[in-house]
Design a protein around this motif. Structure first.
Motif, PDB file in Angstrom:
ATOM      1  N   GLU A 131       0.793  -1.222   0.000  1.00 44.14           N
ATOM      2  CA  GLU A 131       0.000   0.000   0.000  1.00 44.14           C
ATOM      3  C   GLU A 131       0.830   1.280   0.000  1.00 44.14           C
ATOM      4  O   GLU A 131       0.313   2.352  -0.288  1.00 44.14           O
ATOM      5  N   VAL A 132       2.108   1.192   0.329  1.00 45.34           N
ATOM      6  CA  VAL A 132       2.936   2.390   0.488  1.00 45.34           C
ATOM      7  C   VAL A 132       3.270   3.012  -0.869  1.00 45.34           C
ATOM      8  O   VAL A 132       3.313   2.318  -1.890  1.00 45.34           O
ATOM      9  N   ARG A 133       3.511   4.286  -0.864  1.00 45.26           N
ATOM     10  CA  ARG A 133       3.944   4.988  -2.079  1.00 45.26           C
ATOM     11  C   ARG A 133       5.250   4.399  -2.576  1.00 45.26           C
ATOM     12  O   ARG A 133       6.111   4.018  -1.780  1.00 45.26           O
ATOM     13  N   ASN A 134       5.409   4.342  -3.866  1.00 46.67           N
ATOM     14  CA  ASN A 134       6.640   3.762  -4.407  1.00 46.67           C
ATOM     15  C   ASN A 134       7.760   4.778  -4.578  1.00 46.67           C
ATOM     16  O   ASN A 134       8.839   4.425  -5.035  1.00 46.67           O
ATOM     17  N   ASP A 135       7.537   6.026  -4.190  1.00 47.71           N
ATOM     18  CA  ASP A 135       8.577   7.037  -4.310  1.00 47.71           C
ATOM     19  C   ASP A 135       9.242   7.389  -2.978  1.00 47.71           C
ATOM     20  O   ASP A 135       9.956   8.389  -2.874  1.00 47.71           O
ATOM     21  N   ILE A 136       9.057   6.530  -1.968  1.00 45.28           N
ATOM     22  CA  ILE A 136       9.737   6.725  -0.695  1.00 45.28           C
ATOM     23  C   ILE A 136      11.228   6.488  -0.923  1.00 45.28           C
ATOM     24  O   ILE A 136      11.627   5.465  -1.461  1.00 45.28           O
ATOM     25  N   ILE A 137      12.037   7.420  -0.490  1.00 44.14           N
ATOM     26  CA  ILE A 137      13.480   7.371  -0.729  1.00 44.14           C
ATOM     27  C   ILE A 137      14.085   6.118  -0.089  1.00 44.14           C
ATOM     28  O   ILE A 137      13.931   5.876   1.098  1.00 44.14           O
ATOM     29  N   GLY A 138      14.756   5.303  -0.912  1.00 46.30           N
ATOM     30  CA  GLY A 138      15.470   4.124  -0.443  1.00 46.30           C
ATOM     31  C   GLY A 138      14.682   2.828  -0.455  1.00 46.30           C
ATOM     32  O   GLY A 138      15.251   1.764  -0.242  1.00 46.30           O
ATOM     33  N   PHE A 139      13.371   2.877  -0.699  1.00 44.45           N
ATOM     34  CA  PHE A 139      12.564   1.663  -0.598  1.00 44.45           C
ATOM     35  C   PHE A 139      12.815   0.664  -1.706  1.00 44.45           C
ATOM     36  O   PHE A 139      12.776  -0.529  -1.475  1.00 44.45           O
ATOM     37  N   LYS A 140      13.041   1.126  -2.903  1.00 42.94           N
ATOM     38  CA  LYS A 140      13.275   0.184  -4.010  1.00 42.94           C
ATOM     39  C   LYS A 140      14.490  -0.681  -3.722  1.00 42.94           C
ATOM     40  O   LYS A 140      14.431  -1.909  -3.881  1.00 42.94           O
ATOM     41  N   GLU A 141      15.562  -0.071  -3.264  1.00 43.63           N
ATOM     42  CA  GLU A 141      16.773  -0.822  -2.938  1.00 43.63           C
ATOM     43  C   GLU A 141      16.534  -1.759  -1.755  1.00 43.63           C
ATOM     44  O   GLU A 141      16.972  -2.906  -1.739  1.00 43.63           O
ATOM     45  N   TRP A 142      15.828  -1.252  -0.748  1.00 41.91           N
ATOM     46  CA  TRP A 142      15.605  -2.030   0.470  1.00 41.91           C
ATOM     47  C   TRP A 142      14.738  -3.264   0.207  1.00 41.91           C
ATOM     48  O   TRP A 142      15.005  -4.340   0.714  1.00 41.91           O
ATOM     49  N   THR A 143      13.709  -3.110  -0.602  1.00 37.13           N
ATOM     50  CA  THR A 143      12.799  -4.231  -0.860  1.00 37.13           C
ATOM     51  C   THR A 143      13.449  -5.305  -1.735  1.00 37.13           C
ATOM     52  O   THR A 143      13.003  -6.442  -1.745  1.00 37.13           O
ATOM     53  N   ARG A 144      14.481  -4.945  -2.476  1.00 36.13           N
ATOM     54  CA  ARG A 144      15.188  -5.929  -3.294  1.00 36.13           C
ATOM     55  C   ARG A 144      16.087  -6.848  -2.467  1.00 36.13           C
ATOM     56  O   ARG A 144      16.461  -7.902  -2.923  1.00 36.13           O
ATOM     57  N   LYS A 145      16.449  -6.393  -1.272  1.00 40.51           N
ATOM     58  CA  LYS A 145      17.348  -7.197  -0.414  1.00 40.51           C
ATOM     59  C   LYS A 145      16.643  -8.350   0.224  1.00 40.51           C
ATOM     60  O   LYS A 145      15.510  -8.418   0.428  1.00 40.51           O
TER      61      LYS A 145
END
Length: 145
Positions: A131-145
């Motif tokens: 549900e969270v916005r996808n433009d939160i700084i750092g989330f794309k990298e964090w979710t890939r880990k």
């Protein structure tokens, strides 16, 4: 004469209200109501002045402890809000916070956001990620880990 005075007072009123709205969103903005005192005491207001990622993590933990965790954004000239931001904030007890076009060091913002993300995972499981916005700084990298 009454009509002219009514028009003049109406214009003055609109101008004053617009000025108040501009002043309220001039430095940082968010979608739900965060009191000025909470905002001024938040870690987000201090991130610009720190240089270590660990300090960003500490400020996030302090905000979580104080009940004002934030998910940080660095947007454009005008902050962007999504239609469901308020619902998300209310459901998960956090606030979105947009620095606009300038903000703290990217890595410090990432450290802050990752700390808040870990808190959300611990408290709500991983459903919030859908549900969270996808433009939160750092989330794309964090979710890939």
């Amino acid at each position: 004469m009454k009509f002219i005075l009514t028009v003049i007072f109406g214009i003055i009123s609109l101008t004053l209200n617009a000025q108040k709205q501009i002043e309220a969103s001039a430095s940082l903005s968010r979608t739900s109501e965060l009191k000025d005192e909470q905002l001024n005491n938040s870690g987000a207001s201090k991130l610009t002045f720190i240089t270590e990622e660990k300090e960003g993590e500490k400020l996030a933990k302090l905000d979580i402890h104080n009940g004002t965790p934030l998910l940080l954004l660095i947007g454009g000239i005008a902050p962007t809000t999504m239609a469901n931001d308020s619902q998300f904030e209310n459901k998960y007890g956090i606030y979105f916070y947009d620095f606009g076009c300038t903000g703290p060091d990217h890595e410090i913002v990432v450290a802050y956001n990752i700390t808040v993300a870990k808190y959300l995972n611990k408290r709500y499981g991983k459903n919030w990620l859908k549900e969270v916005r996808n433009d939160i700084i750092g989330f794309k990298e964090w979710t890939r880990k």
